[in-house]
Write a protein that holds these residues in place. Structure first.
Motif, short mmCIF file in Angstrom:
data_model
loop_
_atom_site.label_atom_id
_atom_site.label_comp_id
_atom_site.label_asym_id
_atom_site.label_seq_id
_atom_site.Cartn_x
_atom_site.Cartn_y
_atom_site.Cartn_z
N GLU A 38 0.73 -9.00 7.98
CA GLU A 38 -0.48 -9.19 8.75
C GLU A 38 -0.62 -10.65 9.19
O GLU A 38 -0.24 -11.58 8.47
CB GLU A 38 -1.71 -8.78 7.93
N ARG A 39 -1.19 -10.83 10.35
CA ARG A 39 -1.52 -12.15 10.87
C ARG A 39 -2.94 -12.09 11.41
O ARG A 39 -3.24 -11.28 12.29
CB ARG A 39 -0.55 -12.57 11.96
N ASP A 40 -3.81 -12.93 10.86
CA ASP A 40 -5.22 -12.94 11.27
C ASP A 40 -5.85 -11.56 11.19
O ASP A 40 -6.63 -11.14 12.06
CB ASP A 40 -5.35 -13.49 12.70
N GLY A 41 -5.49 -10.82 10.14
CA GLY A 41 -6.06 -9.50 9.91
C GLY A 41 -5.46 -8.38 10.72
O GLY A 41 -5.87 -7.22 10.58
N ARG A 42 -4.47 -8.68 11.55
CA ARG A 42 -3.83 -7.67 12.39
C ARG A 42 -2.46 -7.34 11.83
O ARG A 42 -1.68 -8.24 11.48
CB ARG A 42 -3.70 -8.18 13.82
N VAL A 43 -2.13 -6.06 11.75
CA VAL A 43 -0.81 -5.64 11.26
C VAL A 43 0.23 -5.92 12.33
O VAL A 43 0.12 -5.43 13.47
CB VAL A 43 -0.81 -4.15 10.88
N VAL A 44 1.25 -6.72 11.98
CA VAL A 44 2.30 -7.09 12.92
C VAL A 44 3.69 -6.66 12.44
O VAL A 44 4.69 -6.98 13.07
CB VAL A 44 2.29 -8.61 13.19
N GLY A 45 3.72 -5.90 11.35
CA GLY A 45 5.01 -5.39 10.87
C GLY A 45 4.82 -4.59 9.60
O GLY A 45 3.75 -4.64 8.97
N GLU A 64 2.31 3.34 12.68
CA GLU A 64 2.64 4.06 13.90
C GLU A 64 2.33 3.23 15.14
O GLU A 64 3.03 3.32 16.16
CB GLU A 64 1.89 5.39 13.95
N ALA A 65 1.29 2.41 15.08
CA ALA A 65 0.97 1.54 16.21
C ALA A 65 2.06 0.49 16.41
O ALA A 65 2.43 0.18 17.55
CB ALA A 65 -0.38 0.86 15.97
N VAL A 66 2.60 -0.05 15.32
CA VAL A 66 3.70 -1.00 15.43
C VAL A 66 4.93 -0.32 16.02
O VAL A 66 5.58 -0.84 16.94
CB VAL A 66 4.04 -1.61 14.04
N THR A 119 0.86 -1.18 0.00
CA THR A 119 0.00 0.00 0.00
C THR A 119 0.90 1.23 0.00
O THR A 119 2.11 1.13 -0.23
CB THR A 119 -0.95 -0.03 1.22
N SER A 120 0.32 2.39 0.27
CA SER A 120 1.14 3.61 0.37
C SER A 120 1.43 3.91 1.83
O SER A 120 0.63 3.57 2.71
CB SER A 120 0.41 4.79 -0.27
N PRO A 121 2.56 4.55 2.13
CA PRO A 121 2.84 4.92 3.52
C PRO A 121 1.75 5.77 4.15
O PRO A 121 1.48 5.65 5.35
CB PRO A 121 4.17 5.67 3.42
N THR A 122 1.12 6.62 3.36
CA THR A 122 0.07 7.49 3.91
C THR A 122 -1.14 6.68 4.34
O THR A 122 -1.68 6.87 5.43
CB THR A 122 -0.33 8.55 2.87
N GLU A 123 -1.58 5.76 3.48
CA GLU A 123 -2.76 4.96 3.80
C GLU A 123 -2.52 4.05 5.00
O GLU A 123 -3.43 3.74 5.76
CB GLU A 123 -3.17 4.14 2.58
N ALA A 124 -1.27 3.62 5.19
CA ALA A 124 -0.94 2.68 6.26
C ALA A 124 -0.47 3.37 7.53
O ALA A 124 -0.06 2.70 8.48
CB ALA A 124 0.13 1.71 5.77
N LEU A 125 -0.55 4.70 7.57
CA LEU A 125 0.13 5.44 8.64
C LEU A 125 -0.33 5.02 10.03
O LEU A 125 0.50 4.79 10.92
CB LEU A 125 -0.10 6.94 8.45
#
Length: 409
Positions: free
Chosen positions: A214-221, A170-172, A160-166
């Motif tokens: 992603e793992r099980d729909g959760r962003v992990v990296g 940031e949570a990671v 994706t784009s860095p903006t869309e994934a911001l």
């Protein structure tokens, strides 16, 4: 010296920043970059040296929180935007700005000052010690493979784009900050620094991309990267530049490395400013062909010595008396007893005989646990006055995780 040193008036920012731009080569920054730094500048924490109506020196200090050994975050002044006009060198302007700045930092109640240096030889005389290192490398993916841990195939990747994934990235990042000394908590606005990507700075590469693990729909990296196409007579010879990479666990991180090392039509992956204990070095089949190089990154200065040493954790119990030299900030000079164990640390002035003699610069270098007091002693920069105390103190000051600064400022 006839120059006047004063706090920056926001109305003078353009003039002030132009002096900085000229000192760093005179190439104007992209409008988006300049605008962001203007918004991030903390005017009340910035200084200008003025010769009449001409600005001839600049220095700023961001208000950060820095992770230290033990996982706590400590207030730290992020010294930045330091310059002196070429017409006004060797007049004491830099020294006056550094002294005023450290006095200000002390008055703000911040025990540390930190900086990155374009010319590292400059700052040692002001008490800054090189405390973190980073690895740069180029993985030749035509000759180097990866051995990834079990479970890597269970990670789903999405570009994706860095903006869309911001928000997700940031949570990671925030989850990883307490686990490694030298990392900076993101203050409001600083998340936008990772999105800066002026076309003029790309050197023929693509706009930055983001791949999410992603793992099980959760962003992990995630990883921020760019692709630079290139073709030779023999065929494709492109490269991938990795600007950021972070994973919440080894499997997520390995999945990101494997993806970046297998981008179509590329032959190498360039890594910039990674931790010296980064896992990729143990995933690759031949680290020699990655040509790793190491350089110092973050410089640390203890502004309030007692408070700074009390703020961090220690690997093992320690009871040591330091004889500290600090001519630039004389309030730190003298003998200090540091006692620490699993319950916390205490550092106070004492008249007891000293065990170790060193300057505040060495304490800054060792502060984050990446530079050992033993290695500094081997260079003649720490003296053991009571046998046995050097090894004990060196072990206590260490960190099981290498300190690392994730981005400059």
């Amino acid at each position: 010296m006839t120059t006047e040193l004063r706090v920056l008036d926001p109305a003078e920012w353009d003039n002030w920043y132009a002096v900085l731009e000229l000192a760093f080569g005179g190439v104007p920054e992209a409008d988006e970059e300049r605008k962001l730094w203007q918004e991030l500048t903390e005017h009340e924490r910035s200084l200008g040296a003025w010769d009449g109506d001409r600005c001839v020196g600049t220095a700023g200090a961001f208000s950060f929180r820095l992770t230290v050994p033990g996982g706590r975050s400590v207030p730290a002044a992020g010294v930045t935007m330091v310059s002196v006009a070429g017409t006004h060198r060797r007049r004491g302007i830099l020294t006056s700005m550094m002294r005023r700045q450290l006095e200000d930092v002390r008055s703000w109640g911040e025990p540390l000052a930190i900086l990155t240096a374009s010319e590292p030889v400059i700052y040692g005389r002001f008490g800054y010690g090189a405390a973190t290192q980073a690895v740069h490398a180029t993985i030749d993916t035509t000759r180097v493979g990866l051995t990834v841990p079990e479970g890597t195939d269970g990670i789903t990747l999405r570009v994706t784009s860095p903006t869309e994934a911001l928000d997700a990235t940031e949570a990671v990042y925030a989850a990883l900050v307490p686990g490694r000394p030298g990392m900076l908590e993101r203050r409001p606005g600083w998340e936008r620094v990772a999105l800066l990507d002026p076309p003029g700075d790309r050197d023929g590469a693509s706009p930055r991309l983001c791949v999410l693990a992603e793992r099980d729909g959760r962003v992990v990296g995630y990883a921020h990267y760019a692709i630079k196409p290139n073709w030779s007579f023999a065929g494709s010879d492109g490269s991938v530049s990795v600007h950021q990479l972070a994973g919440l666990d080894p499997v997520a991180e390995a999945a990101l490395w494997r993806f970046l090392c297998s981008v179509d039509l590329t032959a190498r992956v360039r890594l910039m400013s990674r931790p010296v204990d980064d896992a990729w070095q143990h995933l690759v089949t031949d680290v020699r062909r990655c040509e790793p190089t190491v350089r110092e990154i973050l410089f640390v200065r203890l502004v309030e010595l007692g408070a700074a040493l009390e703020a961090r954790g220690y690997q093992t119990p320690v009871d040591v008396v330091f004889e500290v030299a600090d001519a630039f900030c004389p309030w730190n000079e003298g003998r200090w007893r540091l006692t620490a164990d699993a319950t916390g640390a205490r550092c106070v002035r004492t008249d007891d005989p000293a065990d170790l003699a060193l300057s505040v610069r060495e304490l800054g270098a060792a502060y984050l646990g990446g530079v050992s007091l033993l290695s500094l002693a081997a260079a003649g920069r720490v003296r053991e006055l009571r046998p046995g105390t050097l090894t004990t103190a060196s072990v206590a000051f260490g960190s099981p995780v290498a300190p690392w600064l994730p981005h400059s400022f």
